[in-house]
Design a protein around this motif. Sequence first.
Motif, PDB file in Angstrom:
ATOM      1  N   PHE A  67      -7.986  -1.026   1.024  1.00  0.00           N
ATOM      2  CA  PHE A  67      -7.115  -1.759   0.163  1.00  0.00           C
ATOM      3  C   PHE A  67      -6.574  -2.943   1.060  1.00  0.00           C
ATOM      4  O   PHE A  67      -5.392  -4.020   0.458  1.00  0.00           O
ATOM      5  CB  PHE A  67      -5.629  -0.861  -0.321  1.00  0.00           C
ATOM      6  CG  PHE A  67      -6.626   0.245  -0.887  1.00  0.00           C
ATOM      7  CD1 PHE A  67      -6.462  -0.759  -2.356  1.00  0.00           C
ATOM      8  CD2 PHE A  67      -6.982   1.697  -1.158  1.00  0.00           C
ATOM      9  CE1 PHE A  67      -6.796   0.600  -3.459  1.00  0.00           C
ATOM     10  CE2 PHE A  67      -7.347   2.401  -2.357  1.00  0.00           C
ATOM     11  CZ  PHE A  67      -7.472   1.868  -3.666  1.00  0.00           C
ATOM     12  N   TYR A  94      -7.085  -0.785  -7.367  1.00  0.00           N
ATOM     13  CA  TYR A  94      -7.134   0.718  -7.806  1.00  0.00           C
ATOM     14  C   TYR A  94      -7.310   1.827  -8.934  1.00  0.00           C
ATOM     15  O   TYR A  94      -8.336   2.636  -8.722  1.00  0.00           O
ATOM     16  CB  TYR A  94      -4.938   1.464  -7.516  1.00  0.00           C
ATOM     17  CG  TYR A  94      -5.139   2.561  -7.608  1.00  0.00           C
ATOM     18  CD1 TYR A  94      -5.311   3.721  -6.522  1.00  0.00           C
ATOM     19  CD2 TYR A  94      -4.618   3.274  -8.789  1.00  0.00           C
ATOM     20  CE1 TYR A  94      -5.241   4.804  -6.715  1.00  0.00           C
ATOM     21  CE2 TYR A  94      -4.567   4.219  -9.143  1.00  0.00           C
ATOM     22  CZ  TYR A  94      -4.067   5.603  -7.989  1.00  0.00           C
ATOM     23  OH  TYR A  94      -3.602   6.575  -7.609  1.00  0.00           O
ATOM     24  N   ARG A  95      -7.117   0.510  -9.769  1.00  0.00           N
ATOM     25  CA  ARG A  95      -7.772   0.745 -10.802  1.00  0.00           C
ATOM     26  C   ARG A  95      -9.040   1.116 -11.885  1.00  0.00           C
ATOM     27  O   ARG A  95      -9.526   2.064 -12.177  1.00  0.00           O
ATOM     28  CB  ARG A  95      -6.662   0.148 -12.713  1.00  0.00           C
ATOM     29  CG  ARG A  95      -5.326  -0.099 -12.689  1.00  0.00           C
ATOM     30  CD  ARG A  95      -5.086  -0.619 -13.424  1.00  0.00           C
ATOM     31  NE  ARG A  95      -3.101  -1.340 -13.784  1.00  0.00           N
ATOM     32  CZ  ARG A  95      -2.796  -2.065 -14.581  1.00  0.00           C
ATOM     33  NH1 ARG A  95      -3.459  -2.826 -14.464  1.00  0.00           N
ATOM     34  NH2 ARG A  95      -2.036  -1.459 -14.360  1.00  0.00           N
ATOM     35  N   LYS A 126     -11.062   1.464  -8.747  1.00  0.00           N
ATOM     36  CA  LYS A 126     -11.499   2.353  -8.354  1.00  0.00           C
ATOM     37  C   LYS A 126     -11.510   3.997  -9.147  1.00  0.00           C
ATOM     38  O   LYS A 126     -12.255   5.248  -9.113  1.00  0.00           O
ATOM     39  CB  LYS A 126     -10.833   3.039  -7.226  1.00  0.00           C
ATOM     40  CG  LYS A 126     -12.001   2.082  -6.462  1.00  0.00           C
ATOM     41  CD  LYS A 126     -11.382   2.394  -4.621  1.00  0.00           C
ATOM     42  CE  LYS A 126     -12.105   1.066  -3.313  1.00  0.00           C
ATOM     43  NZ  LYS A 126     -13.219   1.687  -4.261  1.00  0.00           N
ATOM     44  N   THR A 127     -10.655   4.067  -9.900  1.00  0.00           N
ATOM     45  CA  THR A 127     -10.150   5.336  -9.905  1.00  0.00           C
ATOM     46  C   THR A 127     -10.838   5.663 -11.380  1.00  0.00           C
ATOM     47  O   THR A 127     -11.319   6.237 -11.992  1.00  0.00           O
ATOM     48  CB  THR A 127      -9.002   5.588 -11.119  1.00  0.00           C
ATOM     49  OG1 THR A 127      -7.183   5.231  -9.992  1.00  0.00           O
ATOM     50  CG2 THR A 127      -8.179   6.849 -11.357  1.00  0.00           C
ATOM     51  N   LEU A 146      -4.355  -4.880  -5.086  1.00  0.00           N
ATOM     52  CA  LEU A 146      -3.926  -3.999  -4.822  1.00  0.00           C
ATOM     53  C   LEU A 146      -4.302  -3.154  -5.902  1.00  0.00           C
ATOM     54  O   LEU A 146      -4.967  -2.177  -6.259  1.00  0.00           O
ATOM     55  CB  LEU A 146      -3.260  -3.207  -4.194  1.00  0.00           C
ATOM     56  CG  LEU A 146      -3.503  -4.081  -2.643  1.00  0.00           C
ATOM     57  CD1 LEU A 146      -1.742  -3.442  -1.591  1.00  0.00           C
ATOM     58  CD2 LEU A 146      -4.334  -4.019  -1.606  1.00  0.00           C
ATOM     59  N   ILE A 147      -3.688  -3.292  -6.925  1.00  0.00           N
ATOM     60  CA  ILE A 147      -3.381  -2.852  -8.667  1.00  0.00           C
ATOM     61  C   ILE A 147      -4.342  -2.274  -8.939  1.00  0.00           C
ATOM     62  O   ILE A 147      -5.509  -1.690  -9.715  1.00  0.00           O
ATOM     63  CB  ILE A 147      -2.356  -2.979  -9.668  1.00  0.00           C
ATOM     64  CG1 ILE A 147      -1.478  -2.961  -8.849  1.00  0.00           C
ATOM     65  CG2 ILE A 147      -2.291  -2.367 -10.993  1.00  0.00           C
ATOM     66  CD1 ILE A 147       0.279  -2.758  -9.018  1.00  0.00           C
ATOM     67  N   ILE A 184      -0.736   4.935  -2.376  1.00  0.00           N
ATOM     68  CA  ILE A 184      -2.262   4.201  -1.576  1.00  0.00           C
ATOM     69  C   ILE A 184      -2.792   5.544  -0.846  1.00  0.00           C
ATOM     70  O   ILE A 184      -2.024   4.464   0.066  1.00  0.00           O
ATOM     71  CB  ILE A 184      -2.960   3.092  -2.722  1.00  0.00           C
ATOM     72  CG1 ILE A 184      -2.185   2.523  -3.559  1.00  0.00           C
ATOM     73  CG2 ILE A 184      -4.519   2.983  -1.901  1.00  0.00           C
ATOM     74  CD1 ILE A 184      -2.362   1.205  -3.621  1.00  0.00           C
ATOM     75  N   ASP A 185      -3.885   6.023  -0.590  1.00  0.00           N
ATOM     76  CA  ASP A 185      -4.014   6.398   0.204  1.00  0.00           C
ATOM     77  C   ASP A 185      -5.353   5.685   0.884  1.00  0.00           C
ATOM     78  O   ASP A 185      -5.408   5.312   0.122  1.00  0.00           O
ATOM     79  CB  ASP A 185      -4.205   8.102   0.182  1.00  0.00           C
ATOM     80  CG  ASP A 185      -5.297   8.132   1.354  1.00  0.00           C
ATOM     81  OD1 ASP A 185      -4.407   7.881   2.039  1.00  0.00           O
ATOM     82  OD2 ASP A 185      -6.019   9.921   1.464  1.00  0.00           O
ATOM     83  N   ASP A 186      -5.860   4.838   2.661  1.00  0.00           N
ATOM     84  CA  ASP A 186      -6.059   4.116   2.424  1.00  0.00           C
ATOM     85  C   ASP A 186      -7.256   4.400   3.736  1.00  0.00           C
ATOM     86  O   ASP A 186      -7.142   3.481   5.005  1.00  0.00           O
ATOM     87  CB  ASP A 186      -5.403   3.009   2.277  1.00  0.00           C
ATOM     88  CG  ASP A 186      -6.771   1.584   2.470  1.00  0.00           C
ATOM     89  OD1 ASP A 186      -7.660   1.869   2.216  1.00  0.00           O
ATOM     90  OD2 ASP A 186      -6.089   0.712   3.030  1.00  0.00           O
ATOM     91  N   ILE A 231       1.275  -1.057  -0.072  1.00  0.00           N
ATOM     92  CA  ILE A 231       0.167  -0.315  -0.105  1.00  0.00           C
ATOM     93  C   ILE A 231       0.520   1.777   0.125  1.00  0.00           C
ATOM     94  O   ILE A 231       0.755   2.026  -0.764  1.00  0.00           O
ATOM     95  CB  ILE A 231      -1.358  -0.367   1.408  1.00  0.00           C
ATOM     96  CG1 ILE A 231      -1.774  -0.964   1.279  1.00  0.00           C
ATOM     97  CG2 ILE A 231      -1.299   1.272   1.627  1.00  0.00           C
ATOM     98  CD1 ILE A 231      -3.072  -1.352   2.250  1.00  0.00           C
TER      99      ILE A 231
END
Length: 172
Positions: A36, A74-75, A77-78, A70-71, A29-31, A24
């Motif tokens: 995450f 993140y993708r 969510k983006t 995690l990637i 990544i801000d969690d 993370i």
Amino acid sequence: MNKELQFTFEEIFKQNERRIYYHIHKLRIDDPHQEFYQEGLYAMWNAYKTYQTDKGILSTYFNYIIRNRLIDLYRNKTKQKQHEIFTKSELEALDIHIEKVKEPFLWKMLQSELTENQWKWVNYRIRLEMSVKEIAEVEHVSIDTVKYWGRQVRQRLRNERYRKLLLDRRII
């Protein structure tokens, strides 16, 4: 799970929990809601269940699985955030200046060129600046339905023929 693995998941977790935090942090990544971390924990559990001792080192496998999960999260969510954003600034990026569309007459003309659901989206999202979730609640439909309305509007506003029609009517 491979029968050769002799440690319980609890023992493995205690030894490897920091891996989740490491990835993370490494991915910047801000969690704040631990989403995450939860995904990393699930990835670790899944890796523990699918690990095969003859395929390589467990720690390497954990790193690979956790990092990639995690990637992926993140993708996703983006991408989700990008689909939800369509406000005045995006209209301006399409050369549709909101100041020109303030008159009720011009809104009516725009409304006449859209379907009922497309107009609902424009009215709620652009005029009233409501979120996708709020629109879904008001209209008693799913969030995906509201996003679909927005995609239709975007597609229509980007269409050159449609833009020419709006320009001719002096909407934009």
